[in-house]
Scaffold this motif. Structure first.
Motif, PDB file in Angstrom:
ATOM      1  N   ARG A 795       0.773  -1.411   0.150  1.00  0.00           N
ATOM      2  CA  ARG A 795      -0.029  -0.074  -0.035  1.00  0.00           C
ATOM      3  C   ARG A 795       0.833   1.186   0.022  1.00  0.00           C
ATOM      4  O   ARG A 795       0.327   2.243   0.144  1.00  0.00           O
ATOM      5  CB  ARG A 795      -0.975  -0.030   1.159  1.00  0.00           C
ATOM      6  N   ARG A 797       2.474   4.525  -1.173  1.00  0.00           N
ATOM      7  CA  ARG A 797       2.104   5.631  -2.211  1.00  0.00           C
ATOM      8  C   ARG A 797       3.784   5.821  -2.951  1.00  0.00           C
ATOM      9  O   ARG A 797       4.355   6.708  -2.267  1.00  0.00           O
ATOM     10  CB  ARG A 797       1.663   6.582  -1.636  1.00  0.00           C
ATOM     11  N   GLN A 800       4.217   9.746  -3.418  1.00  0.00           N
ATOM     12  CA  GLN A 800       4.777  10.375  -2.233  1.00  0.00           C
ATOM     13  C   GLN A 800       6.024  10.173  -1.621  1.00  0.00           C
ATOM     14  O   GLN A 800       6.572  10.934  -1.253  1.00  0.00           O
ATOM     15  CB  GLN A 800       3.494  10.028  -1.335  1.00  0.00           C
TER      16      GLN A 800
END
Length: 805
Positions: A795, A797, A800
């Motif tokens: 998960r 990102r 980012q």
């Protein structure tokens, strides 16, 4: 200092929950380690402290001769105190039929000048009150009969006493005395009553013997009166005492037990092992604490350093930053160590453990300030050192330019063409990295190895215990029935005809005709047995070295006796059993039958000719005459016993009963000790879980940049999960590769050590199911720990992370 306090006040408000958790972790670790170390020290000294407080009998003198003149012995220059006791049945407690009533107390020397008990509760009995008794701690706990309890004590009739009543021919039928428990006491001589296979014992007032003398020893003058003796010079006075005893009694074959050796040495062997296990447990708990507490300290310190780096830009020095980062963990450790010391004091009421608990003269809460004070000081200092080191490392991480070390195994996996997630996972597992991407690889590998090692070692040890429980032959017990044929030179009937009838039974495969005599070698009593097969059927002996004797000048010693005499196969020893001392060559180390005056591990085997030569001129031809009977596998022991009882009854003489041998006391002691390796393995498993789980979670956090780059290059979420799976699997495989052989070897080594101190015949244990299941269980456990890091990795990102980095 001012800036540190200011930072501490601000940081404490933000991270007080984490600091509280750290304090609790330190408290738990401190309590566990200090309790184990203090318990080990307390247990290892329990017997010596009991011995020092109780005016213990130096020796038990056992002439087993009616009318023996104890006045001459009492007058010997070595004797400080002497108390006599009759070798007769002391009665039955109708409420507690399995409790030991011991031998009756004949005078007020017992409990005053000899074997003065440590009173755990209540008081000593009044020597002028026949209705007062003291009990052992196990009796009080087992039967719920503490101070103030009353019960009925039934004595034999005078006729029963005259016929040598011993409790095996029905209940006593004499007077019933209502007795009251006035105290709970503990002495070295009474320790056996509180051993694992017993239910405790009692000691009556000498007034009972004075009032009911005829019911206890009869009126025909045939009762044996033996004695406990305390010598002025302790055990060092035994040689002179033995010589003087032989002179005043005209006998050189009287058993004189060295109580410090016979009671103290076995007790110390067990308590030393218990102490070693507790220390190993403490060490494992300490190592686990280093990992678990250390990880918490590193996380707290790293979080503080991230904020302190900003303050460095406005003038905070490196030293001030390190002090500020370490201050919070240090104060939390001080609070935790204080709680831990309190917890160790509370937990001390359950220490010591095992056999040491029945020897402890001061049971209950105990504060060993040498251990507690050291722990209270060291725990915060260790946390402070760890926090300061972690802060210093974090502050300099950005300036490190050392080349990253690569794993040979991970490189080999890449060259072998394995899938990319597998290769990356192997690198995560085996390469520590550097700077902000560093991962605690070595602690994870050590933890994985320790977890596998601990589990397999514990199960291997347990396999040894199970093997010993299922095979009495490990303790030398290769027979299923035994009996006594006579004592003091007199048989109950025609012994040879009886034994030939026994040997003729279809289910009997071995019969040993064992005459037993007490020989002396310096300060050591050597209970000597004849190894004499009947009808060509031999009871197989169990040897740990050498062979059985084959000539009159040869002897096989039991293990403990061999240790006491510093003898081994090939040694020449000197024994006195009759008029002259004899030289005998040791041909082997072998277990012997347990008898009235010996255990299975002390004594000796002789040939019939060797026995006759050793005991030529002795007061009795034999002290006891016994027989052991081995049966074919699968035979119905109870049915054979009934047949042998009937067969021997037809030969005339007194009735002789064949019974199974009593339970082996040492086996229960080993079973009690089995919990310690198991507890140790649990701590090592916790260590493995903490170290491996921490490494998996930290790897995803610290190497999220690497994962983000791989995701940007096209790696799927499933492949990202597979990286963590591969990392966990590699850690598990390394743990198995090193932990399995080391755990297997450690388990066998510990069992060999236990076999040596018990003693018993060592048989290599094999934990089959543990060996079979350790690999799949370890792999499953490692991948279960990887579940959350897998989810977190999948998960991430990507954008980012890359922008942040």
């Amino acid at each position: 200092m001012r800036i540190t306090l200011t930072w501490l006040r601000l940081d404490g408000r933000q991270r007080w929950r984490s600091l509280a958790v750290l304090a609790l972790l330190v408290a738990l670790a401190t309590t566990t380690v200090l309790t184990a170390v203090a318990g080990a020290r307390r247990g290892s000294t329990a017997f010596d402290r009991l011995w020092a407080r109780t005016r213990p009998a130096t020796a038990a003198v056992l002439p087993n001769q009616p009318g023996f003149d104890w006045a001459k012995v009492r007058a010997l220059p070595e004797v400080a105190a002497l108390t006599e006791f009759p070798v007769t049945y002391a009665g039955l407690l109708t409420c507690c039929t399995s409790a030991g009533t011991g031998f009756a107390t004949m005078d007020d020397q017992m409990g005053r000048t000899v074997e003065r008990p440590v009173m755990l509760a209540g008081r000593m009995y009044n020597p002028h009150r026949a209705d007062e008794i003291i009990v052992t701690a196990k009796f009080a706990a087992f039967y719920g009969k503490g101070v103030g309890s009353t019960m009925d004590l039934q004595l034999p009739t005078v006729a029963q006493a005259n016929n040598g009543y011993d409790g095996t021919t029905g209940r006593p039928r004499g007077p019933v005395i209502r007795v009251r428990v006035v105290g709970i006491g503990r002495t070295p001589w009474a320790l056996d009553a509180d051993s694992p296979s017993q239910s405790g014992g009692v000691e009556e007032s000498p007034a009972l013997y004075t009032r009911y003398r005829a019911n206890i020893i009869g009126t025909n003058g045939q009762a044996y009166i033996n004695a406990l003796v305390r010598l002025k010079g302790g055990a060092t006075a035994l040689p002179g005492f033995r010589a003087d005893l032989a002179q005043v009694s005209g006998r050189s074959d009287i058993d004189v037990w060295n109580n410090l050796a016979n009671i103290g040495d076995p007790s110390r062997r067990v308590t030393d092992y218990e102490a070693a296990c507790l220390l190993a447990f403490a060490l494992a708990a300490l190592v686990a604490a280093f990992f678990l507490v250390g990880q918490s300290v590193i996380r707290l310190t790293s979080a503080a350093v991230a904020d302190l780096q900003v303050m460095q830009a406005v003038g905070m020095t490196r030293r001030q930053a390190v002090c500020a980062a370490a201050a919070g963990p240090f104060l939390a450790a001080v609070a935790g160590a204080t709680l831990g010391v309190g917890g160790a004091i509370v937990a001390s009421q359950w220490m010591p453990i095992g056999m040491a608990s029945i020897m402890e003269p001061n049971p209950g809460v105990d504060a060993d300030w040498l251990v507690l004070g050291t722990g209270w000081v060291l725990a915060p200092l260790l946390v402070l050192a760890g926090a300061a080191t972690a802060a210093a490392v974090a502050l300099t991480a950005s300036r490190r330019h050392a080349p990253q070390r690569r794993s040979v195994a991970a490189a080999a996996a890449g060259r072998a063409g394995l899938r990319v997630p597998v290769v990356i996972g192997a690198r995560f597992a085996l390469e520590p990295g550097r700077g902000r991407s560093a991962v605690p690889v070595r602690p994870a590998l050590v933890g994985a190895v320790a977890g596998v090692l601990g589990v397999l070692a514990a199960f291997t040890f347990a396999a040894g215990v199970s093997d010993a429980a299922a095979n009495p032959a490990r303790f030398g017990q290769t027979w299923q029935l035994e009996t006594f044929l006579g004592y003091n030179g007199q048989d109950f009937g025609p012994a040879q005809k009886i034994l030939r009838a026994v040997a003729a039974d279809r289910d009997v495969t071995g019969v040993d005709d064992a005459r037993i005599g007490g020989a002396q070698a310096g300060q050591v009593s050597v209970e000597s047995f004849t190894y004499d097969a009947v009808g060509g059927k031999r009871t197989p002996p169990v040897l740990t070295a050498g062979r059985m004797p084959s000539g009159p000048g040869e002897i096989a010693l039991a293990p403990i006796t061999a240790q006491q005499l510093n003898a081994a196969t090939g040694s020449v020893i000197r024994l006195r059993g009759g008029a002259k001392q004899q030289k005998l060559t040791v041909t082997g180390i072998a277990f012997v039958p347990a008898g009235p005056h010996n255990d299975y591990s002390d004594g000796a085997w002789l040939t019939p000719a060797g026995y006759d030569r050793l005991f030529k001129g002795a007061h009795y031809a034999f002290k006891f005459h016994a027989a052991t009977v081995a049966l074919r596998p699968g035979a119905d022991v109870a049915a054979v016993a009934r047949r042998l009882d009937a067969a021997t009854a037809s030969q005339g003489g007194q009735a002789i009963a064949f019974t199974p041998p009593p339970p082996i006391e040492e086996l229960q002691q080993i079973k009690d000790l089995e919990l310690l390796p198991l507890a140790l393995s649990i701590f090592l498993v916790l260590l493995a879980i903490g170290a491996v789980g921490h490494a998996l979670s930290i790897a995803v956090s610290h190497r999220r940049h690497d994962l983000a780059v791989l995701r940007a290059l096209g790696m799927t979420r499933r492949q990202t999960r597979l990286i963590v799976t591969a990392q966990a699997s590699v850690l598990a495989v390394v743990g198995l590769a090193f932990g399995v052989p080391l755990g297997f070897a450690l388990g066998r080594s510990v069992w060999r050590a236990v076999a040596g101190f018990t003693p018993l015949a060592y048989h290599p244990p094999l934990a089959f199911w543990a060996l079979l299941l350790i690999a799949p269980v370890t792999l499953l456990a490692a991948n279960a720990l990887a579940a959350w890091p897998q989810r977190h990795a999948a998960r991430l990102r990507t954008g980012q992370v890359l922008r942040t980095e």
